[in-house]
Design a protein around this motif. Structure first.
Motif, short mmCIF file in Angstrom:
data_model
loop_
_atom_site.label_atom_id
_atom_site.label_comp_id
_atom_site.label_asym_id
_atom_site.label_seq_id
_atom_site.Cartn_x
_atom_site.Cartn_y
_atom_site.Cartn_z
N THR A 33 26.66 46.89 38.48
CA THR A 33 26.04 46.06 39.51
C THR A 33 25.11 46.92 40.35
O THR A 33 25.02 48.13 40.17
N GLY A 34 24.46 46.29 41.31
CA GLY A 34 23.52 47.01 42.16
C GLY A 34 24.18 47.98 43.10
O GLY A 34 23.54 48.90 43.62
N VAL A 35 25.50 47.83 43.36
CA VAL A 35 26.20 48.72 44.29
C VAL A 35 27.24 49.59 43.60
O VAL A 35 27.91 50.38 44.25
N GLY A 36 27.38 49.46 42.28
CA GLY A 36 28.35 50.28 41.57
C GLY A 36 28.89 49.56 40.35
O GLY A 36 28.37 48.52 39.92
N ASP A 37 29.94 50.12 39.75
CA ASP A 37 30.54 49.58 38.54
C ASP A 37 31.84 48.84 38.86
O ASP A 37 32.60 49.25 39.74
N ILE A 38 32.07 47.78 38.13
CA ILE A 38 33.33 47.05 38.21
C ILE A 38 33.96 47.05 36.82
O ILE A 38 33.34 46.64 35.85
N SER A 39 35.19 47.54 36.74
CA SER A 39 35.93 47.56 35.49
C SER A 39 37.11 46.61 35.59
O SER A 39 37.70 46.44 36.66
N PHE A 40 37.47 46.00 34.47
CA PHE A 40 38.57 45.05 34.50
C PHE A 40 39.29 45.06 33.17
O PHE A 40 38.77 45.52 32.15
N GLY A 41 40.49 44.52 33.17
CA GLY A 41 41.27 44.44 31.95
C GLY A 41 42.51 43.60 32.17
O GLY A 41 42.78 43.11 33.27
N ALA A 42 43.28 43.42 31.10
CA ALA A 42 44.50 42.61 31.17
C ALA A 42 45.54 43.21 30.22
O ALA A 42 45.21 43.97 29.31
N TRP A 43 46.79 42.83 30.44
CA TRP A 43 47.84 43.31 29.58
C TRP A 43 48.98 42.31 29.54
O TRP A 43 49.09 41.44 30.42
N GLY A 44 49.79 42.39 28.53
CA GLY A 44 50.93 41.50 28.39
C GLY A 44 52.08 42.21 27.69
O GLY A 44 51.86 43.11 26.87
N ARG A 45 53.28 41.77 28.00
CA ARG A 45 54.45 42.43 27.41
C ARG A 45 55.63 41.48 27.40
O ARG A 45 55.88 40.77 28.38
N SER A 46 56.37 41.45 26.32
CA SER A 46 57.60 40.68 26.26
C SER A 46 58.42 41.13 25.06
O SER A 46 57.89 41.67 24.10
#
Length: 631
Positions: A33-46
């Motif tokens: 983005t114009g002001v920096g980076d955004i990182s994202f993710g997801a996880w699951g467990r059962s």
């Protein structure tokens, strides 16, 4: 070859880090983005478990020879007293009705003894030759010429026999010999009520000096811990099928932070909910494996964490005289983990500064690259109701017994990490797993916890929270030959206990008469790659643990009874063998066969009347099938 060693080692050595701190491994999910980076993710467990479990309990209350003699006398005395009470002929002797819980045994037995002595004395004064001869015999028995003194001693003796009779009857009522078994199916891990799906997002400015970390878990535990939509709802009115849609909670991170540099060190300031792991132990539990009583990173050295608070740290720059130095501190202002919180009641609610400082945490560490890291910290704590870090129930029993916040100030922790077998690593976060330089890597950690208890009676009352001392050593590593990854712990603690939770309520000792208790155990895990010359994605693993709790002592119980020569032993054993297949980086599925066993025995002499014994067994065999995925 290099790939599988590095991957296995890196996975083990970073297992305890929060997702907001490991986003660098997931650059594919980064937005610029114009002001920096955004990182994202997801996880699951059962994990799905199907198996069989069985339990058996045997409680016996055998009369001693002294007890048999007392019961023979006491039974007749009780019968005579009850007959007179029903007939209204007690005279001046008190009429006492025995309570079912045995709380007035002493008063009841005294009344019986008084009646027996009064009846005997009345017969003597009326000229009854038989009674007179008996009183004379009593005077000779007790070595006195005063018939009043002899009768008093006689009454006390009858009272003791009556009390012994009542105690024997109470303990006999607890005898049982029963067993049960059943087939079952369920989801695990139990700490998230069966399954957990989470989402994380982090932001960084281009120079990575400012940012935020946030993760959200659809953890079913959130429903039980905190309900913002209706904090005053009665538990019996809760509909879990309907209200489960609200079971979403903030995870470990919800913080905003900034870094500030100078020539000597870098300062970090953070606000909000956070877990900071710079000094934390590294060798954690076994993840998807279900062996119980396995120690975690925090058993070696506790992480810094706040529910809602302020964090600050100083870290020496590598090219400065402060290289290797690290210091941090955190103050927790309010909690949302359970019970009463600001969100439940008043948005303007605050915590007294003194209480906040009492619940603060401060740590310091120093690393010698390639050799070791030493560290120490103060973990503030309080059993006061104003301590919002934990659910109210955590210290409720200690408060109910009359202890207050000035009886317990938290604990001191000390630790050392040996880095000598990690290829010149500067900390546990950067192991050198290059096969040409470090074909075999190993980390050894040791930590000890010393509670700051100002009232020693608190130790006797609740040793599970207030150990005299507790120590844990862990090791983990990778071996080139056979592509083996391993880890394990050895731990121990010593204190005193009221034994209530270990005796299933049979024995609950007064806070000044706790039994000496020792706890110790060991756990281990080893995984071996069985297709090293192919895709290197199939592993066979074995995990297990053994824990022992041993207690001994003599003293008074809260019921008013006394116990001598009490011995208690509890053994817990668990093991699992499994096959694991990895796919798409760190994702995996596994299936295994597991079992755990608990064997417990206890015996003690109660009031010199009854030999009370307890024997219990619990067995479980099951097949776990699970999956864990990161996106």
């Amino acid at each position: 070859m290099k790939k599988i060693i590095a991957a296995a080692g890196a996975l083990a050595l970073t297992a305890g880090l929060a997702f907001g701190e490991t986003h660098e491994t997931l650059k594919a999910h980064t937005l610029q983005t114009g002001v920096g980076d955004i990182s994202f993710g997801a996880w699951g467990r059962s994990t799905f478990n199907v198996g069989h479990q069985s339990n058996s309990t045997k409680i016996t209350a055998d009369l001693t020879k002294t007890g048999e003699q007392a019961v023979a006398v006491g039974t007749e005395a009780i019968k005579a007293y009850e007959t007179a009470k029903k007939g209204g002929s007690l005279g001046d002797v008190p009429s006492v009705e025995p309570k079912d819980d045995g709380s007035n045994v002493a008063d009841y037995a005294t009344a019986i003894g008084t009646y027996a002595a009064t009846k005997l004395g009345a017969g003597a004064l009326s000229g009854d030759a038989t009674s007179l001869a008996t009183v004379t015999a009593l005077c000779q028995k007790y070595g006195t010429t005063d018939s009043t003194v002899a009768l008093q001693k006689y009454g006390a003796e009858i009272g003791q026999a009556s009390a012994a009779t009542i105690i024997a009857k109470m303990l006999k009522a607890q005898e049982k010999d029963e067993s049960s078994s059943r087939n079952y199916a369920g989801l695990a891990p139990d700490w998230s009520y069966g399954s957990r799906v989470g989402f994380w997002i982090v932001g960084r400015t281009p120079d990575e000096h400012f940012g935020f970390d946030f993760n959200l878990d659809s953890d079913a535990r959130a429903l039980f811990v905190h309900k913002l939509w209706d904090a005053n709802e009665n538990p019996e009115d809760t509909n879990y099928n309907e209200d489960g849609k609200y079971a979403v909670a903030i995870g470990d991170q919800a913080k905003i932070w900034g870094l500030f540099d100078n020539s000597l060190f870098q300062t970090k300031i953070a606000f909000g909910r956070m877990r900071e792991n710079e000094l934390r132990g590294t060798i954690g539990d076994f993840g998807q494996r279900e062996s119980g009583d396995v120690k975690s990173e925090d058993d070696i050295f506790q992480e810094i964490w706040t529910a809602t608070g302020l964090f600050a740290s100083i870290k020496g720059n590598e090219d400065s005289p402060l290289a290797g130095f690290y210091m941090n501190g955190a103050v927790d202002f309010a909690g949302t983990l359970g019970g009463e919180s600001a969100a439940d009641t008043d948005s303007e609610k605050s915590v007294r500064l003194y209480d906040a400082v009492r619940d603060s945490q401060f740590g310091v560490g120093y690393t010698v690259p390639g050799l070791f890291q030493i560290k120490a910290q103060y973990w503030g704590d309080s059993i006061s109701e104003s301590n919002y870090r934990y659910e109210k129930s955590k210290y409720a029993s200690a408060r109910a017994a009359g202890f207050d916040m000035n009886d317990y100030y938290g604990r001191m922790e000390f630790g050392i990490d040996w880095l000598g077998f990690m290829g010149g690593a500067t900390s546990f976060l950067d192991p050198n797993l290059n096969l040409s330089e470090t074909p075999n890597a190993n980390l050894i950690e040791f930590g000890i916890k010393l509670p700051l208890v100002s009232n020693k009676d608190l130790r006797d009352y609740d040793p599970e929270k207030f150990y005299n001392w507790y120590a844990c050593m862990g090791t983990m590593g990778v071996i080139k030959q056979g592509f083996i990854m391993y880890k394990g712990h050895v731990w121990g603690g010593q204190g005193t206990s009221n034994l209530s939770q270990y005796s299933y309520g049979l024995v609950n000792m007064q806070k000044n008469d706790g039994a000496d208790i020792i706890m110790a155990g060991a756990d281990f895990l080893a995984e071996v790659c069985i297709n090293p010359f192919d895709k290197q994605d199939v592993f066979v693993g074995l995990s297990g643990n053994y824990n022992i709790t041993s207690a001994s002592g003599s003293g008074n119980m809260t019921s008013g009874l006394s116990v001598k020569d009490l011995k208690l032993n509890q053994h817990k054993i668990a093991a699992e063998v499994y096959v694991k297949k990895t796919f798409a980086a760190n994702n995996f599925m596994f299936a295994g066969i597991a079992g755990d066993f608990t064997i417990q025995s206890m015996e003690g002499l109660v009031n010199d009347v009854v030999n009370l014994k307890y024997d219990g067994k619990a067995n479980r065999f099951y097949m776990p099938i699970g999956v864990e995925m990161f996106f």
